[in-house]
Design an enzyme around this catalytic site. Structure first.
Site, PDB file in Angstrom:
ATOM      1  N   TYR A 135       0.880  -1.179   0.000  1.00 13.04           N
ATOM      2  CA  TYR A 135       0.000   0.000   0.000  1.00 13.04           C
ATOM      3  C   TYR A 135       0.910   1.220   0.000  1.00 13.04           C
ATOM      4  O   TYR A 135       2.038   1.150  -0.479  1.00 13.04           O
ATOM      5  CB  TYR A 135      -0.927  -0.119   1.225  1.00 13.04           C
ATOM      6  CG  TYR A 135      -2.008   0.921   1.327  1.00 13.04           C
ATOM      7  CD1 TYR A 135      -2.835   1.225   0.241  1.00 13.04           C
ATOM      8  CD2 TYR A 135      -2.246   1.582   2.533  1.00 13.04           C
ATOM      9  CE1 TYR A 135      -3.837   2.172   0.352  1.00 13.04           C
ATOM     10  CE2 TYR A 135      -3.253   2.528   2.658  1.00 13.04           C
ATOM     11  CZ  TYR A 135      -4.030   2.822   1.564  1.00 13.04           C
ATOM     12  OH  TYR A 135      -5.023   3.763   1.681  1.00 13.04           O
ATOM     13  N   ARG A 188      -5.624  10.474 -11.421  1.00 10.89           N
ATOM     14  CA  ARG A 188      -4.929  11.225 -10.360  1.00 10.89           C
ATOM     15  C   ARG A 188      -4.451  10.232  -9.313  1.00 10.89           C
ATOM     16  O   ARG A 188      -5.045  10.089  -8.259  1.00 10.89           O
ATOM     17  CB  ARG A 188      -5.864  12.255  -9.724  1.00 10.89           C
ATOM     18  CG  ARG A 188      -5.151  13.228  -8.782  1.00 10.89           C
ATOM     19  CD  ARG A 188      -6.077  13.787  -7.734  1.00 10.89           C
ATOM     20  NE  ARG A 188      -6.667  12.766  -6.887  1.00 10.89           N
ATOM     21  CZ  ARG A 188      -6.048  12.225  -5.828  1.00 10.89           C
ATOM     22  NH1 ARG A 188      -4.807  12.582  -5.519  1.00 10.89           N
ATOM     23  NH2 ARG A 188      -6.662  11.311  -5.094  1.00 10.89           N
ATOM     24  N   LYS A 206      -5.393  -1.480  -2.530  1.00  8.13           N
ATOM     25  CA  LYS A 206      -6.538  -1.205  -1.646  1.00  8.13           C
ATOM     26  C   LYS A 206      -7.256  -2.502  -1.282  1.00  8.13           C
ATOM     27  O   LYS A 206      -7.649  -2.704  -0.127  1.00  8.13           O
ATOM     28  CB  LYS A 206      -7.514  -0.260  -2.343  1.00  8.13           C
ATOM     29  CG  LYS A 206      -7.029   1.164  -2.476  1.00  8.13           C
ATOM     30  CD  LYS A 206      -7.280   1.959  -1.217  1.00  8.13           C
ATOM     31  CE  LYS A 206      -6.885   3.418  -1.406  1.00  8.13           C
ATOM     32  NZ  LYS A 206      -7.134   4.239  -0.214  1.00  8.13           N
ATOM     33  N   GLU A 277     -11.752   5.377  -6.743  1.00  6.98           N
ATOM     34  CA  GLU A 277     -10.418   5.652  -6.215  1.00  6.98           C
ATOM     35  C   GLU A 277      -9.566   6.432  -7.220  1.00  6.98           C
ATOM     36  O   GLU A 277      -9.463   6.057  -8.385  1.00  6.98           O
ATOM     37  CB  GLU A 277      -9.724   4.330  -5.890  1.00  6.98           C
ATOM     38  CG  GLU A 277      -8.479   4.465  -5.066  1.00  6.98           C
ATOM     39  CD  GLU A 277      -8.762   4.901  -3.646  1.00  6.98           C
ATOM     40  OE1 GLU A 277      -7.979   5.720  -3.115  1.00  6.98           O
ATOM     41  OE2 GLU A 277      -9.746   4.428  -3.051  1.00  6.98           O
ATOM     42  N   ASP A 278      -8.985   7.533  -6.757  1.00  7.52           N
ATOM     43  CA  ASP A 278      -8.001   8.299  -7.529  1.00  7.52           C
ATOM     44  C   ASP A 278      -8.520   8.787  -8.871  1.00  7.52           C
ATOM     45  O   ASP A 278      -7.854   8.673  -9.916  1.00  7.52           O
ATOM     46  CB  ASP A 278      -6.713   7.481  -7.699  1.00  7.52           C
ATOM     47  CG  ASP A 278      -5.898   7.455  -6.410  1.00  7.52           C
ATOM     48  OD1 ASP A 278      -6.350   8.053  -5.419  1.00  7.52           O
ATOM     49  OD2 ASP A 278      -4.822   6.856  -6.384  1.00  7.52           O
ATOM     50  N   ASP A 300     -13.226   7.075  -1.907  1.00  4.49           N
ATOM     51  CA  ASP A 300     -12.316   7.057  -0.763  1.00  4.49           C
ATOM     52  C   ASP A 300     -11.503   8.338  -0.658  1.00  4.49           C
ATOM     53  O   ASP A 300     -11.203   8.792   0.444  1.00  4.49           O
ATOM     54  CB  ASP A 300     -11.387   5.847  -0.852  1.00  4.49           C
ATOM     55  CG  ASP A 300     -10.537   5.682   0.394  1.00  4.49           C
ATOM     56  OD1 ASP A 300     -11.090   5.805   1.498  1.00  4.49           O
ATOM     57  OD2 ASP A 300      -9.328   5.442   0.274  1.00  4.49           O
ATOM     58  N   ASP A 301     -11.135   8.945  -1.780  1.00  4.53           N
ATOM     59  CA  ASP A 301     -10.338  10.172  -1.741  1.00  4.53           C
ATOM     60  C   ASP A 301     -11.137  11.320  -1.134  1.00  4.53           C
ATOM     61  O   ASP A 301     -10.613  12.116  -0.357  1.00  4.53           O
ATOM     62  CB  ASP A 301      -9.875  10.553  -3.147  1.00  4.53           C
ATOM     63  CG  ASP A 301      -9.105   9.432  -3.811  1.00  4.53           C
ATOM     64  OD1 ASP A 301      -8.055   9.064  -3.282  1.00  4.53           O
ATOM     65  OD2 ASP A 301      -9.575   8.913  -4.827  1.00  4.53           O
ATOM     66  N   ASN A 450       0.292  11.990  -0.117  1.00  6.07           N
ATOM     67  CA  ASN A 450       1.035  10.782  -0.469  1.00  6.07           C
ATOM     68  C   ASN A 450       1.543  10.895  -1.903  1.00  6.07           C
ATOM     69  O   ASN A 450       0.955  11.602  -2.716  1.00  6.07           O
ATOM     70  CB  ASN A 450       0.118   9.554  -0.365  1.00  6.07           C
ATOM     71  CG  ASN A 450       0.009   9.022   1.050  1.00  6.07           C
ATOM     72  OD1 ASN A 450       1.012   8.865   1.720  1.00  6.07           O
ATOM     73  ND2 ASN A 450      -1.204   8.749   1.496  1.00  6.07           N
TER      74      ASN A 450
END
Length: 611
Positions: A135, A188, A206, A277-278, A300-301, A450
């Site tokens: 991760y 992203r 994830k 996600e992303d 989640d972001d 991150n």
């Protein structure tokens, strides 16, 4: 070496037997398979390597395909750990830390490709060591180098070239049941930008955390890459790039691809939970708005990061020795107006409004900055998602639109400085020193971007320049800081892994129709209350990663109870299946136990061939 390995085996055997007694006394249930012979050895879901007992070798056509000696699970475990520790020892003086991180990822990935049961047991038992490898932060390196690292496919790939075919493609996935899907379009990835099809590493990582932390069955998870092109010219020009060599789709053409994929998934698995996600900011908010009331999904972001940040902010109030009802008075400067930053601000404002009952003034103590400085309503071409949090020029005192971070910190004197900018080092020496003049008795620095190179500052810099009395949290792991005279500056990893597994698991075992703001806030509040007052006073806001399954059970239970309260729980058809009335009648303690009992744990199951 051999003597040490078998000593390790005895230690591991003792440890595993204790963990079995703690987690489950049940004999593993048989696994019905439709394969035979070498096909079994090539399937990581059911392969046991040299661990197949002779009875299974006989009845499954494996005799002669493996060395004659049967190696126990404990011995296999010990052999892998020994190999991993040897790698660590041999690379401890290596200057290229990225190469070392990728070498560690490779050895884990090879095990994952071969034997999922052993892989996940190793991961669960050593989660603190291995989470940074599978991760964040190492997953960022993996995504950057994915085409060169690719060996065998994992998950599914849907591209713009597959338009009109997705409904049939979804049936190519071999599992009859899927509980959790993590989906990205690669636009992203962390703070690394558009990585196109390389972004598949994020859903894989994830979902590994979902299995390790939430006990999802690895045969019921699905990582998905939605390849709609890339605007990263370096990737397009790379001869090894595995994705579409075309610019990203936009507008209705883009949304039609996602719509088709969602329809295909929900046709085959109508109860599946989908985690986005992303996605770049405009699509993160657009897809959340488009789908959140149509099926069980969350981003989640936007929402997971917000929940972890809110838990940290509530913990900060406790660390300052104040009651939680002081939280609305906290002055918070947020740097970064992307999907994560706006998600944090939105959830924080909701929490303040809930405490005060005054939604119209809930954002008055929050100051939002982007790359152009402080955001006010005077800003031209302001992103619609940021408008509700832009400062009114008539209520800013000395502040002005576009004021720099240094100016804002000096004028506002915030209790908390929180970064989700993706810009490494933006909390520079001057900014951190300005935090010493904060009006707070114990200011907080949250450098949450991150991977590590994108963190707004390091832990050492924060304690050096902002003062030894601060509370510090980061998205990526840093070592605790030695402050002298035996004092320690504690580092909190404010990472989504504390929350998203519990959100997903709670939604799954409650049978939630949707994931609501109430469920997310309940999850954040439970995480915030997990720590003892003694730990909080030391500046420790988040628990040890070693406790991740316990944390997830508590967070998941909070989500279940919120779903019940909002009358969105339809029950769960697991092997301990319960209906909505059963869930409603459970006490808080019973709910936690229910969530725990639905966690999968890796053991070799007897294999039974269905003829």
């Amino acid at each position: 070496m051999v003597h040490g390995m078998w000593n390790m085996a005895r230690f591991v055997a003792s440890r595993l037997s204790r963990s079995r007694r703690c987690l489950s006394s049940m004999i593993p249930r048989p696994c019905i398979i439709h394969k035979r012979g070498a096909d079994i050895l090539h399937d990581p879901w059911i392969n046991k390597d040299t661990g197949f007992p002779l009875t299974e070798r006989n009845r499954l056509g494996l005799r002669g395909l493996l060395p004659p000696r049967v190696i126990s699970f404990e011995q296999q475990y010990a052999r892998f750990i020994e190999s991993y520790r040897s790698l660590e020892k041999n690379t401890q003086n290596e200057a290229d830390t990225s190469a070392v991180a990728l070498a560690k990822w490779r050895i884990l990935n090879r095990l994952h490709d071969r034997n999922e049961t052993l892989y996940f047991r190793v991961l669960i038992d050593n989660i603190k060591d291995f989470a940074p490898i599978i991760y964040t932060p190492t997953v960022g390196l993996v995504c950057q180098n994915y085409s060169g690292l690719f060996r065998r496919p994992r998950g599914m790939y849907f591209s713009a070239k597959d338009k009109g075919e997705m409904m049939s493609m979804i049936y190519n996935w071999p599992s009859e049941r899927v509980d959790m899907i993590v989906l990205t379009d690669g636009s992203r990835i962390l703070g690394l930008g558009d990585l196109g099809v390389h972004g598949i590493g994020i859903p894989i990582g994830k979902l590994d955390m979902y299995v390790a932390a939430a006990g999802l069955n690895p045969q019921r998870i699905l990582p998905v890459m939605l390849d709609v092109g890339t605007n990263n010219l370096k990737l397009i020009d790379d001869p090894l790039y595995l994705g579409l060599r075309q610019p990203r789709l936009e507008g209705e053409e883009y949304l039609s691809i996602i719509d088709e994929f969602i329809e295909a998934v929900l046709t085959r698995w109508p109860k599946a939970i989908i985690q986005f996600e992303d996605f770049q900011m405009k699509w993160a908010f657009e897809t959340l708005k488009r789908y959140r009331r149509r099926f069980c999904m969350f981003n989640d972001d936007v929402q997971g990061t917000a929940g972890v940040a809110l838990a940290g902010l509530l913990g900060t109030v406790r660390a300052q020795g104040r009651p939680l009802d002081h939280f609305p008075n906290q002055k918070i400067v947020v740097v970064g107006a992307g999907s994560a930053g706006l998600g944090v601000v939105s959830m924080t404002v909701q929490a303040v409004a809930k405490m005060t009952g005054k939604a119209e003034t809930a954002a008055q103590n929050i100051f939002l900055l982007d790359k152009d400085g402080l955001i006010t309503k005077e800003r031209k071409n302001l992103d619609p998602a940021a408008v509700p949090f832009a400062k009114d020029p008539g209520q800013m005192g000395e502040l002005r639109d576009g004021d720099s971070l240094r100016e804002v910190v000096k004028k506002v004197k915030p209790d908390v400085l929180l970064g989700l900018s993706g810009v490494g080092g933006v909390f520079d020496e001057e900014v951190l020193k300005a935090m010493r003049e904060s009006g707070s008795s114990r200011p907080a620095i949250f450098a949450m971007s991150n991977p590590t190179m994108n963190a707004e500052c390091t832990a050492a810099e924060a304690f050096k320049y902002a003062g030894e009395n601060i509370v510090f949290a980061s998205g990526s792991p840093f070592e605790n800081v030695k402050l002298g005279k035996g004092k320690v500056g504690y580092v909190n990893q404010a990472n989504n892994m504390y929350l998203f597994p519990g959100i997903g698991l709670g939604a799954l075992v409650s049978g939630a129709r949707f994931v609501t703001d109430g469920m997310l806030q309940a999850a954040a509040e439970r995480l915030a209350s997990y720590m003892t007052d003694e730990e909080i006073q030391k500046g420790i806001l988040f628990p040890s990663v070693n406790s991740i399954r316990d944390i997830t059970a508590e967070v998941g239970a909070a989500v279940v109870r919120a779903a019940v309260e909002e009358q969105l729980a339809e029950g769960y058809e697991g092997y301990l299946g319960v209906g909505p009335k059963d869930l409603a009648n459970m006490s808080q303690e019973e709910t936690v136990k229910y969530v725990r009992r639905n966690m999968w744990y890796p053991n070799y199951s007897p294999l039974v061939q269905e003829k």
